[in-house]
Scaffold this active site. Structure first.
Site, short mmCIF file in Angstrom:
data_model
loop_
_atom_site.label_atom_id
_atom_site.label_comp_id
_atom_site.label_asym_id
_atom_site.label_seq_id
_atom_site.Cartn_x
_atom_site.Cartn_y
_atom_site.Cartn_z
N GLU A 74 136.21 64.25 -6.76
CA GLU A 74 136.70 65.50 -6.17
C GLU A 74 138.16 65.31 -5.73
OE1 GLU A 74 133.83 64.12 -5.39
OE2 GLU A 74 132.25 65.63 -5.56
N ASP A 122 109.51 65.53 -8.51
CA ASP A 122 109.49 65.84 -9.94
C ASP A 122 108.24 65.29 -10.61
OD1 ASP A 122 111.73 67.33 -10.25
OD2 ASP A 122 113.04 65.61 -10.65
N ASP A 142 118.13 69.84 -15.98
CA ASP A 142 118.75 70.00 -14.68
C ASP A 142 120.20 70.38 -14.88
OD1 ASP A 142 117.02 69.71 -12.59
OD2 ASP A 142 116.89 67.55 -12.85
N ASP A 153 142.25 59.06 -2.15
CA ASP A 153 140.82 59.39 -2.26
C ASP A 153 140.38 59.16 -3.70
OD1 ASP A 153 138.34 60.40 -2.20
OD2 ASP A 153 138.88 62.39 -1.44
N LYS A 160 140.58 66.88 5.09
CA LYS A 160 139.83 67.84 4.29
C LYS A 160 138.36 67.46 4.38
CE LYS A 160 139.74 65.63 -0.29
NZ LYS A 160 140.22 64.26 -0.03
N MET A 182 134.56 63.75 6.59
CA MET A 182 135.83 64.25 6.06
C MET A 182 136.73 63.05 5.79
SD MET A 182 137.32 65.94 9.52
CE MET A 182 137.58 65.00 11.01
#
Lengths: 563, 693
Positions: free
Chosen positions: B351, B530, B310, B347, B403, B386
């Site tokens: 990311e 799977d 994967d 945050d 964001k 967000m």
């Protein structure tokens, strides 16, 4: 050794090397059904044979039917050869009025020729009529060799096919081997031999007055035709008792050279054909190289032993038991070739070889006749060793073992072990029996370790389907005829049946594609490994027996004691 | 898995237990499963009887006695090798279980919350999970809505929403709640989870011999029979030779000597270590937190030559990273970077952190504390989709920086009476097309720009694939991305092939295709969809966090749920097979030296004449002291080598990712040539010690 000796050996190898791909390519064409030069010549005979026998040449069978056909065919051949020997006096072409052959000798001889051994407990010219030599023995010379080719063809199909149970048609393989490979080569070779002076006639034995004034009976007969296939089919059964030492069987140095070449010709070419048909020409050459190296190693030891020989005789080269026409180098070369290939024809008396040369001959046979070996038999014997090699060493690359893309599982290993065990069992158990029983010992002509070597040689020769003899042993007795007969059967079919089973099992498997993670079977590493396994697995079993025979004799000889 | 069990070779507890077990294993019913060692045991027994009979008759043979002792040791050492491997296996399983018990669950008892071990949870129990909690067991959400990180299952880095009711209510044990709070009703019984059953299998169940092990056993038994023939026929050869030498037949070989020769020749080394190698293969997997349902699977792992991997988690980092700032019209890139950084300061998602790092690297915008800026952090929620900050400017106005996904930001600015620029929309679409994740940043009603979040190929993975290629293994990347993105990542990672926009059916079909071509396929998977592919693959590794169906379908479970494991599993499989081959080769190569020790010893007097020293003494190339010490030395060497090789059997031969040819050359040199030479040195050494005594 003289420079000529070296040149001759090099020439021999060079010509063999040159002919291997030529005949190999031809045989590949024959057995893959492509157009080839002999088809227009014998094609009609092939079709006629199928119609006569009632076989559909296109119908293929699984390994069990294939094996059954093979065994049935050989059994019928055995019965036929046995019966004509027992009723020799009632059959034609018996100018010397030879009597019927004793039942146990006939039994031994039938087995011997059916199994491609051609062990001869009898002397040809005083036992067998022309009829038996031609219709019985020569025919078996062809078909027993063809049987060997058929087995290796089945193995090739097992490897190159996938997910099928069909490994070919025994009758087609047998017919094509005989008609397109053995027959043309034999005809060609017989004509050349006759040209060199090998007799080919139906005359009665001639009685002549020798220079010394003695009357001597000179045996005649259709020899050339039998000698050709005797060598080409690695049969080795001589027309005359003295085999290729007889001037009528092997008259000139040139005929001697050709006969030696004929012995290795088909077995060597089969390695090339094998490589081509399984899709790896390099693998074919790897097998060829393995065989060549083992051959040269044995030859070197033998030559060394013969030339530096016996301290009792002041280390002079040994001429006892050799033909002065051929000399030492040609006798040793012949003895090595004939024991490497399961031929068994001789041009010198192996009994008189120095202990180490004798041991090389015995080891050549003990390894299972895989150094070029018998027609077909040498190669399928080698395949058994390859399977063991791949299994033992293949694990070391970190994959479950595979051979040419076929996974080697429990069944293949089991069959390979059975094939190996069959030969070991036959050699060891019967040598042990003969060396402690009165009926075994009574046939001995020599004492000490040499006597032991004679017994060991006899059973090794029978188990390896070689057929040559340490002639010191009188083997035409009830005991030896029966036990040697039995050993020949084990040595032949105890290998053929498991090998065909392997072929059948492999045919059913899928083929793993080659990658850099694959255990390679076409490089020097593999050749080295294969030699190692052949010597250790194939040879180590016999270490004690060899120690007590030829090794002890050699060591004793060095301290001045001969037998 | 925090604590590793103590499975060092010198762990006293394991050693002690193994010693005890090696005696218990003398039971013939157990012994007969190992034919080679069984032969040794029978030999030991016979020799012992002969020693006792000798004692009864008043002529005690100290030589026979010593042979008997060392033969028994040979058997015990072989048993010990197996026992110690089993002991380590048990210790591993034990520690797995202990680690599992350490996961805590917050069980609801009426209105009250009780902290218990996850393993104590019963079917029907209600537990509560909040941000940061690991969901303790499989269950169903009965109240609330939360975003859950199921990246290990789905491979998707974006959190998924799990809410009560409907078909998004099932949660899996081991996944992590990222935001909000949910109540979960547990749906499996304690001690009956999939992992529990697997541990029991490793620990307790009778170990089945694997196909290759069976084949190898047949080979070893076959060799034993061949050598049995060689030894059994020897007295007859001797009788002939004795008569020929004029010696009495009473000098023929004694049974203890024959047994000694036989035991030395049959492959006792590999015979004794074979099952230890197999067990330790499983152990090595467990050390990597992978449990195999059978030894067969590990063996097949060594054969795998196609790996389906994967993309997410294996080839790329599970989380996307900010790689670029694309400002909107009339906005400078610094402004955008500054806003994006402020919105991400608190945050803690990967990311978010990557945005802070990128801003610092590209524009030198240093990290600031949120409270210094007079700002309040607005965390990501499943509803808002967000995150950002509410910034109080010096003039007292409240600036909302957000964001999030383009849809979320679009509605955010539109709610603030702003408009969503077409240019931004185009950038978003383009980035999405390339497989990247666009993150739109806005301040109040103004869209500032887009942050480019990109898949990052793992460091070192390219080299790993190159190694795999060297080993002859083809790698295929599987991704839901479009072909363009997939191709870009595939090229960057250096995989051999890729499948873009792959559906579960595609995977299954691909596996079948590869198998039809003769390949053995390994894959790692998790989701229910799977399961068919996992079942079809030759090696299917299910992630522990995966669904029940996936775990049942695979033949291994990775407790860490780390997709890279597949590569390690293949290595363990290869190592296991290599160890087997290496020790077999070693064992067989040993025989040459043993012959050279024993044959001259037993044949000393043959053809000796008056000197008493026969010609075959020339074979005594090791120049061993006496015939008796020679035989004894060979037997002792044969026994001791088993013990000496136990560590190797347990650890496995050193594994390197090289081509088959290179691996073979290396192993052949060490174990082939080594196996040929070592016994010459070893037997000589033992003989010197014996004679020194």
């Amino acid at each position: 050794m003289t420079p000529q000796d070296f040149i001759q050996i090099i020439l021999y190898i060079a010509i063999l090397l040159g002919l291997t791909p030529i005949l190999g390519t031809y045989m590949d064409k024959v057995f893959t059904g492509k157009q080839h030069v002999m088809r227009p010549v014998f094609g009609w005979l092939e079709r006629l044979t199928y119609r006569f026998v009632g076989v559909d040449p296109l119908e293929e069978t699984n390994w069990k039917s294939y094996t059954f056909s093979l065994l049935m065919f050989n059994f019928i051949g055995f019965v036929f050869v046995f019966l004509i020997q027992r009723f020799q006096t009632y059959l034609p072409l018996n100018p010397a009025n030879l009597p019927n052959v004793s039942w146990h000798s006939a039994l031994n001889t039938s087995i011997s020729f059916v199994t491609n051994t051609n062990w001869q407990g009898y002397a040809g010219e005083t036992t067998m009529s022309y009829f038996i030599q031609m219709i019985g023995l020569t025919v078996q010379n062809f078909v027993s060799a063809a049987t060997g080719i058929a087995v290796i063809l089945a193995v090739i199909r097992g490897i190159s096919r996938k997910s099928t149970d069909k490994i070919g048609n025994f009758w087609t393989d047998l017919t094509r081997s005989t008609l397109y490979v053995l027959l043309p080569l034999s005809i060609l070779f017989a004509i050349v031999l006759a040209g060199q002076g090998v007799v080919q006639n139906f005359k009665s034995y001639e009685t002549v007055q020798t220079l010394q004034g003695v009357r001597q009976v000179i045996p005649m007969g259709p020899a050339a035709s039998q000698i050709a296939i005797k060598q080409l089919g690695t049969n080795g059964g001589g027309f005359f008792n003295a085999n290729s030492a007889h001037p009528f069987e092997n008259p000139t140095p040139f005929s001697n050279f050709l006969q030696m070449l004929a012995i290795f010709l088909i077995p060597a070419s089969l390695t090339y054909m094998y490589g081509k048909m399984v899709g790896s020409a390099r693998h074919g050459w790897a097998i060829f190289s393995t065989m060549l190296i083992l051959f040269l190693a044995g030859l070197s030891i033998s030559l060394y032993a013969e030339y530096s020989a016996n301290p009792v005789f002041g280390h002079l080269p040994l001429m006892e038991g050799k033909e002065t026409r051929f000399g030492i180098a040609n006798s040793v070369l012949f003895s090595t070739i004939t024991t490497d290939a399961s031929c068994g024809a001789v041009n010198a008396m192996h009994d008189s070889l120095s202990p180490l040369s004798g041991m090389v001959a015995i080891i050549n046979m003990m390894l299972g006749e895989i150094i070029f070996g018998g027609v077909g038999a040498g190669l399928y014997g080698m395949v058994v060793f390859i399977i063991l090699t791949v299994f033992i060493a293949g694990l070391m690359v970190g994959r479950t073992p595979e051979y040419l893309g076929k996974k080697i599982g429990a069944f293949e290993v089991q069959m390979a072990i059975i094939a190996n065990l069959a030969t070991s069992f036959a050699i060891l158990v019967f040598t042990a029996w003969a060396s402690v029983s009165s009926y075994g010992l009574v046939s001995l002509n020599n004492a000490g370790p040499h006597g032991f070597s004679e017994i060991l040689y006899a059973y090794t020769s029978a188990a390896g389907n070689n057929g040559s003899a340490f002639a010191g042993l009188n083997a035409n007795t009830l005991f030896y005829n029966l036990t040697l007969g039995f050993v020949m059967l084990i040595g032949r079919f105890g290998v053929i049946i498991p090998v065909l089973a392997i072929a059948g099992s492999m045919a059913g498997k899928n083929i793993t594609p080659v990658s850099s993670g694959t255990f390679r079977t076409d490089n020097w590493l593999f050749i080295g490994l294969l030699i190692g396994v052949v010597l250790i697995v194939g040879g180590l079993t016999y270490f004690p027996a060899l120690s007590l025979g030829p090794v002890a004799e050699h060591l004793l000889m060095n301290s001045g004691i001969s037998f | 898995m925090s604590t590793k069990p103590n499975t060092s070779l010198f762990n006293k507890k394991i050693l002690l237990q193994a010693s005890k077990d090696s005696v218990i294993k003398l039971n013939p019913v157990i012994l007969i499963k190992n034919p080679v060692i069984f032969i040794v045991a029978v030999g030991s027994f016979l020799t012992t009887i002969i020693v006792f009979m000798g004692m009864m008759q008043g002529n005690f043979s100290s030589f026979n006695f010593q042979i008997a002792i060392w033969l028994w040791f040979t058997v015990l050492f072989a048993n010990f090798a197996e026992a110690i491997a089993e002991g380590r296996g048990k210790a591993q399983a034990e520690s797995l279980r202990n680690n599992r018990t350490q996961t805590k669950a917050r069980k609801m008892m009426g209105k009250q919350e009780v902290s218990i071990f996850a393993t104590e949870l019963k079917k029907g129990d209600i537990v509560v999970c909040e941000t940061g909690d690991v969901i303790p067991s499989d269950g169903e959400v009965i109240e609330g809505i939360a975003s859950v990180d199921e990246s290990a299952i789905t491979g998707e880095s974006a959190p998924v929403i799990r809410e009560s009711g409907g078909d998004r209510s099932a949660v899996t044990g081991g996944t992590k709640v990222i935001s909000d709070k949910i109540l979960i009703c547990i749906s499996t019984e304690p001690g009956n989870t999939f992992i529990d059953r697997m541990i029991a299998l490793v620990e307790g169940a009778k170990r089945q011999k694997t196909p290759n092990e069976i084949a190898l056993s047949i080979l070893l038994s076959g060799l034993s029979i061949i050598f049995l023939l060689a030894v059994a026929t020897l007295p007859a050869f001797f009788e002939y030779s004795l008569i020929a030498s004029g010696l009495p037949l009473s000098q023929n070989l004694t049974i203890p000597v024959l047994i000694a020769l036989l035991v030395c020749l049959i492959p006792t080394t590999i015979g004794g270590l074979l099952s230890a190698i197999g067990i330790s293969g499983m152990d090595r997997l467990i050390q990597r937190n992978v449990i195999a349902t059978s030894g067969r699977a590990i063996e097949a792992a060594g054969d795998v030559d196609v790996l389906l991997l994967d993309k997410t988690g294996t080839i790329t980092l599970g989380n996307r990273m900010a790689t670029d700032f694309i400002p909107a019209e009339g906005v400078t890139v610094e402004e955008l970077a500054n806003a994006a950084q402020i919105s991400s300061l608190s945050d803690e998602t990967p990311e978010g952190r990557s945005i802070v790092i990128l801003a610092k690297e590209k524009f030198g915008i240093r990290g600031r504390e949120v409270h210094q800026l007079n700002a309040a952090f607005i965390p990501f929620t499943a509803q808002s989709r967000m995150s950002g900050v509410d910034l109080k400017a010096e003039d007292g106005a409240l600036h909302k920086i957000r964001k999030g996904s383009s849809e979320a930001i679009r509605s955010f600015v539109q709610n603030n009476n702003g408009f969503y620029p077409q240019k931004i929309h185009e950038v978003v679409v383009e980035l999405a097309r390339l497989g990247a994740t666009p993150l739109v940043v806005a301040e109040d009603k103004k869209v500032l720009g887009v942050v480019h979040l990109k898949d990052i190929v793992k460091g070192g993975i390219k080299q790993r694939f190159a190694e795999l290629r060297k080993m002859g293994i083809k790698t295929i990347m599987i991704t839901g991305d479009n072909a363009l993105t997939a191709a870009a990542i595939a090229a960057e990672a250096g995989v051999d092939d890729f499948m873009a926009e792959a559906t579960p059916e595609d995977k299954l079909r691909r596996i079948r295709e590869e198998q039809a071509k003769g390949h053995l396929v390994g894959m790692i998977g998790d989701g229910t969809n799977d399961a068919p592919a996992l079942a079809q693959a030759d090696i299917g590794i299910a992630m522990n966090t995966g669904t029940q169906a996936a775990r049942e379908a695979g033949n291994m479970v990775d407790l860490d749920s780390n997709p890279t494991k597949l590569i390690e599993v293949v290595e363990v499989g290869k190592q296991l097979l290599m160890t087997r081959g290496a020790l077999t080769t070693f064992s067989i190569a040993n025989d040459v030296a043993k012959y050279f020790a024993i044959i001259p010893a037993i044949a000393l007097s043959l053809y000796a004449g008056k000197s008493g020293i026969g010609p075959l003494s020339a074979l005594n190339v090791m120049n061993l002291g006496s015939p008796q010490s020679a035989i004894l030395s060979a037997v002792i060497f044969n026994a001791i080598i088993i013990i000496l090789l136990v560590p190797l059997a347990l650890k496995g031969v050193r594994y390197r990712p090289v081509s088959a040819n290179a691996a073979l050359s290396r192993n052949l040199l060490i174990f082939g040539l080594g196996g040929f030479i070592a016994p010459f040195a070893g037997i000589k050494l033992i003989d010197m010690i014996i004679n020194f005594w």
